[in-house]
Design an enzyme around this catalytic site. Structure first.
Site, PDB file in Angstrom:
ATOM      1  N   GLU A 180      11.003 -74.438  63.128  1.00  0.00           N
ATOM      2  CA  GLU A 180      11.321 -73.023  62.987  1.00  0.00           C
ATOM      3  C   GLU A 180      12.481 -72.536  64.166  1.00  0.00           C
ATOM      4  O   GLU A 180      12.458 -73.025  65.075  1.00  0.00           O
ATOM      5  CB  GLU A 180      10.428 -71.750  63.000  1.00  0.00           C
ATOM      6  CG  GLU A 180       9.188 -72.409  62.256  1.00  0.00           C
ATOM      7  CD  GLU A 180       9.533 -72.198  60.642  1.00  0.00           C
ATOM      8  OE1 GLU A 180      10.363 -71.481  60.460  1.00  0.00           O
ATOM      9  OE2 GLU A 180       8.870 -73.083  59.639  1.00  0.00           O
ATOM     10  N   ASP A 191      -0.206 -74.434  65.243  1.00  0.00           N
ATOM     11  CA  ASP A 191      -0.426 -74.988  63.650  1.00  0.00           C
ATOM     12  C   ASP A 191      -1.117 -76.093  63.583  1.00  0.00           C
ATOM     13  O   ASP A 191      -1.941 -76.217  62.446  1.00  0.00           O
ATOM     14  CB  ASP A 191       1.163 -75.352  63.300  1.00  0.00           C
ATOM     15  CG  ASP A 191       1.091 -75.878  62.149  1.00  0.00           C
ATOM     16  OD1 ASP A 191       1.046 -77.147  61.740  1.00  0.00           O
ATOM     17  OD2 ASP A 191       1.515 -75.293  61.024  1.00  0.00           O
ATOM     18  N   VAL A 219       8.566 -74.202  49.823  1.00  0.00           N
ATOM     19  CA  VAL A 219       7.323 -74.698  49.147  1.00  0.00           C
ATOM     20  C   VAL A 219       7.448 -74.366  47.665  1.00  0.00           C
ATOM     21  O   VAL A 219       7.305 -75.132  46.621  1.00  0.00           O
ATOM     22  CB  VAL A 219       6.092 -74.228  49.843  1.00  0.00           C
ATOM     23  CG1 VAL A 219       4.926 -74.785  48.881  1.00  0.00           C
ATOM     24  CG2 VAL A 219       6.129 -74.937  51.305  1.00  0.00           C
ATOM     25  N   LYS A 253      -5.119 -75.998  61.291  1.00  0.00           N
ATOM     26  CA  LYS A 253      -5.388 -77.271  60.266  1.00  0.00           C
ATOM     27  C   LYS A 253      -6.822 -77.892  60.961  1.00  0.00           C
ATOM     28  O   LYS A 253      -7.627 -78.317  60.059  1.00  0.00           O
ATOM     29  CB  LYS A 253      -4.220 -78.206  60.205  1.00  0.00           C
ATOM     30  CG  LYS A 253      -3.059 -77.661  59.672  1.00  0.00           C
ATOM     31  CD  LYS A 253      -1.699 -78.700  59.842  1.00  0.00           C
ATOM     32  CE  LYS A 253      -0.543 -77.879  59.374  1.00  0.00           C
ATOM     33  NZ  LYS A 253       0.669 -78.701  59.838  1.00  0.00           N
ATOM     34  N   GLU A 290      -5.115 -77.648  49.770  1.00  0.00           N
ATOM     35  CA  GLU A 290      -4.750 -78.884  50.327  1.00  0.00           C
ATOM     36  C   GLU A 290      -3.536 -78.788  50.993  1.00  0.00           C
ATOM     37  O   GLU A 290      -3.330 -79.481  51.987  1.00  0.00           O
ATOM     38  CB  GLU A 290      -4.710 -79.793  49.118  1.00  0.00           C
ATOM     39  CG  GLU A 290      -4.601 -81.174  49.361  1.00  0.00           C
ATOM     40  CD  GLU A 290      -5.878 -81.767  50.290  1.00  0.00           C
ATOM     41  OE1 GLU A 290      -6.951 -81.864  49.378  1.00  0.00           O
ATOM     42  OE2 GLU A 290      -5.884 -82.334  51.087  1.00  0.00           O
ATOM     43  N   ILE A 313      -1.168 -85.341  52.663  1.00  0.00           N
ATOM     44  CA  ILE A 313      -2.278 -86.483  52.910  1.00  0.00           C
ATOM     45  C   ILE A 313      -3.552 -85.545  52.275  1.00  0.00           C
ATOM     46  O   ILE A 313      -4.100 -84.402  52.658  1.00  0.00           O
ATOM     47  CB  ILE A 313      -2.581 -86.405  54.450  1.00  0.00           C
ATOM     48  CG1 ILE A 313      -1.432 -87.191  55.032  1.00  0.00           C
ATOM     49  CG2 ILE A 313      -3.900 -87.298  54.777  1.00  0.00           C
ATOM     50  CD1 ILE A 313      -1.526 -87.638  56.449  1.00  0.00           C
ATOM     51  N   GLY A 331      15.843 -78.237  59.749  1.00  0.00           N
ATOM     52  CA  GLY A 331      14.836 -77.744  59.131  1.00  0.00           C
ATOM     53  C   GLY A 331      13.387 -78.313  59.305  1.00  0.00           C
ATOM     54  O   GLY A 331      12.363 -77.860  58.817  1.00  0.00           O
TER      55      GLY A 331
END
Lengths: 398, 398
Positions: free
Chosen positions: A182, A193, A15, A197, A121, A128, A179
């Site tokens: 994990e 995960d 990131v 969210k 975000e 999105i 990728g």
């Protein structure tokens, strides 16, 4: 009004590097990177050494830094960095969904106490713009549901299974090579995960502060070849979905695998794409698809947050004021497929009604309606020999 | 920072009434309606007479009114109202796409000259928050394309044709009965409505000010039973699409019917729903679906704008600063289906290449690649005996 921002970045992985490239190629944004704090002194870096530091204080104690970008993996280390940055009056942008979900109340209070914005975000379905839309567009709409596919890893795996006839272990290995998953994929395939969210979305959509441990996540890791065969026979794909629905003063929220037919908008959401469906009293029905993972998509979400900070943007959390007597509840009825084997004992009385039963030499399944609270209490989701899949058009008030 | 707004509304038709109901049911929004100005003195109203006035000045000259909502049909009367309101320092929210598209430069300049915001989310695909997202989320992304289905009337008609085997006249009559098409539907079926929305999007996505008369709109009004038959044989639906694509320093933009296969995201966008696809360098690929028409969906967009005004929101038009040498161009190659009859003479040399030719007793068609500029110059789109449909995967740089 257009502030010129000086950024300190923690973390320079996928990131961080995605964001760096995005900033380099974007004209018009008044932001420059002062320092990047990393942990690994020996890792080769793609930028000159002068950008890097190994000391947190070079960013956190630096009065020139306006905005801290928190882009590391470890959620607890991330929280300490974010807390310190906010205490020092620095705005923060993060993409760490577990950290935000686990500490939402504290992060909300710190934004008020220290009068600094915290934007995230990139923590929620990457590119999105769901948080921004819940804050800005749906802030006064009476939302009844927010649901969708919130995890790119599992969607990639399930796409390979249903569109390319791969087995789950094959598809997982391929996802890891590319990728998209994990080395330890459990946070993705067990639905954690997606749950983090979902918890973040519950705060902005319904004004609820929810401890992730209070939300049930049923993963996709127990889907067997038999389940896949049943799905195919009936014309379904299986997707790992996150769902939240408000009925009167209750909100039901959970993560679960679901049978999806070609009539569903989710059917064609493939590979690493995520999707969000919003239902509101006035906007009625909205559907967003976008890439849910990756350096560029997440980097674009972080870029959008940085851009908003140049206008002194902050989340208003309007739904919190409106939440009143709203509570998380598991008092709804779900239609489920429960698959087990002959050595497992199932208390059928837990079902409100049984629609189908199947028994063969190795596999058995029951399709029926069950109270979600009873499903949780049964602990079937914890049993490695039992799989649970939600049916389409499945929730009714109890 | 949370201003309490006093609203003056012009127009009390479908959108005005939808907004009124939406405001009534929404807690938390600090806005009240002072006056509603209407034209028809004899029409029965659903609210007490004290709300209504027939004099513009009761709103425009009223110092208590903060925000004018312009919700009438007539675009030129609407522009006069909006201009006066802004000159008097009042913020404006409108849903009139033709008015905004026709006067974009003036409206942009007036926002600067009078330092008042003008918001128009409801003008562009109703409850899909596209303008807000272009302004807030994509403001720094390098967008390459924005396209989609921007008109609910024509999509409703084409859905009835392809999903229910109705003829176009049958489907149009049904749409008119249900209020999805006007008594004079030409603005919708000839693609003007979609074009106005496209022009607005061009300003926010690419920073271009475009006179609608400079953008070509090819409508769906010449689609014949033969065209529908050909589409069905090849597994296509036909959708009326608006497209914009940036290639280097050129932006091509137009409205045209297009063959859409089940591989396309647009295939399942049915009835009055609209859809927007955004492609950017960083966000990569985004897809939004929502209801594009109706009192509630448009009312929710207007509500969202009112809510934003309580935070002193205004459009920043950031792409205008970045537009530099960007120009509208028709110098691209399109793959088209050109259908005509035996009494029409077609200059085949206008095509760069011809892929298929068909000739029967009544109908003929050519499928080939043609420069968009040459297509415009040919005036085939003006000939009632000639229909043009775009192929999928159809644009390449010339």
């Amino acid at each position: 009004m257009h502030r010129h921002l000086k950024l300190g970045i923690f973390g320079f992985g996928i990131v961080g590097q995605g964001l760096y490239r995005v900033l380099e190629e974007t004209r018009g944004i008044k932001a420059e990177i002062l320092k990047i704090c990393v942990k690994d002194k020996n890792k080769k870096r793609s930028l000159p050494a002068k950008y890097f530091t190994f000391e947190k204080e070079d960013i956190l104690e630096n009065p020139d830094v306006d905005v801290v970008l928190e882009l590391i993996d470890d959620p607890e280390a991330a929280f300490e960095i974010v807390k310190t940055a906010m205490q020092k009056g620095k705005a923060v942008v993060t993409a760490n969904k577990k950290m935000v979900a686990d500490h939402m109340i504290e992060l909300y209070e710190m934004q008020n106490d220290y009068n600094v914005p915290l934007l995230y975000e990139g923590a929620c379905c990457a590119s999105i713009p769901i948080i921004r839309n819940l804050e800005e567009y749906y802030d006064n709409d009476l939302l009844s549901a927010v649901e969708g596919i919130f995890n790119g890893s599992t969607n990639y795996i399930l796409t390979k299974v249903f569109s390319e006839q791969k087995s789950i272990p094959e598809a997982l290995a391929e996802a890891q090579n590319l990728g998209y998953a994990e080395t330890d994929p459990s946070l993705d395939i067990e639905g954690f995960d997606a749950k983090y969210k979902l918890c973040i979305i519950l705060t902005h959509a319904f004004g609820l502060f929810v401890d992730p441990s209070d939300i049930t996540n049923i993963g996709m890791h127990k889907i067997s070849d038999f389940d896949i065969k049943i799905a195919r026979e009936r014309g379904f794909k299986i997707k790992l979905v996150a769902k939240s629905r408000k009925i009167d003063d209750k909100v039901a929220a959970f993560v679960i695998p679901q049978f999806v037919s070609e009539n569903s908008e989710l059917y064609k959401v493939e590979r690493e794409f995520n999707a969000v469906i919003v239902e509101g009293a006035f906007s009625e029905h909205q559907f967003f698809i976008g890439k849910g993972a990756g350096g560029y998509p997440t980097g674009s979400a972080v870029l959008s947050d940085i851009s908003a900070l140049t206008y002194n943007y902050k989340y208003e959390y309007k739904k919190i004021q409106q939440a009143n007597d709203l509570n998380i509840s598991s008092n709804i009825e779900l239609s489920i497929y429960l698959r087990f084997n002959n050595s497992t004992s199932i208390d059928k009385k837990l079902f409100n009604s049984i629609l189908e039963e199947y028994k063969a030499l190795e596999n058995q399944y029951i399709i029926g309606k069950i109270n979600f609270g009873k499903l949780i209490e049964s602990r079937w989701a914890d049993d490695p020999e039992i799989n649970i899949i939600l049916l389409e058009n499945n929730e009714t008030e109890n």
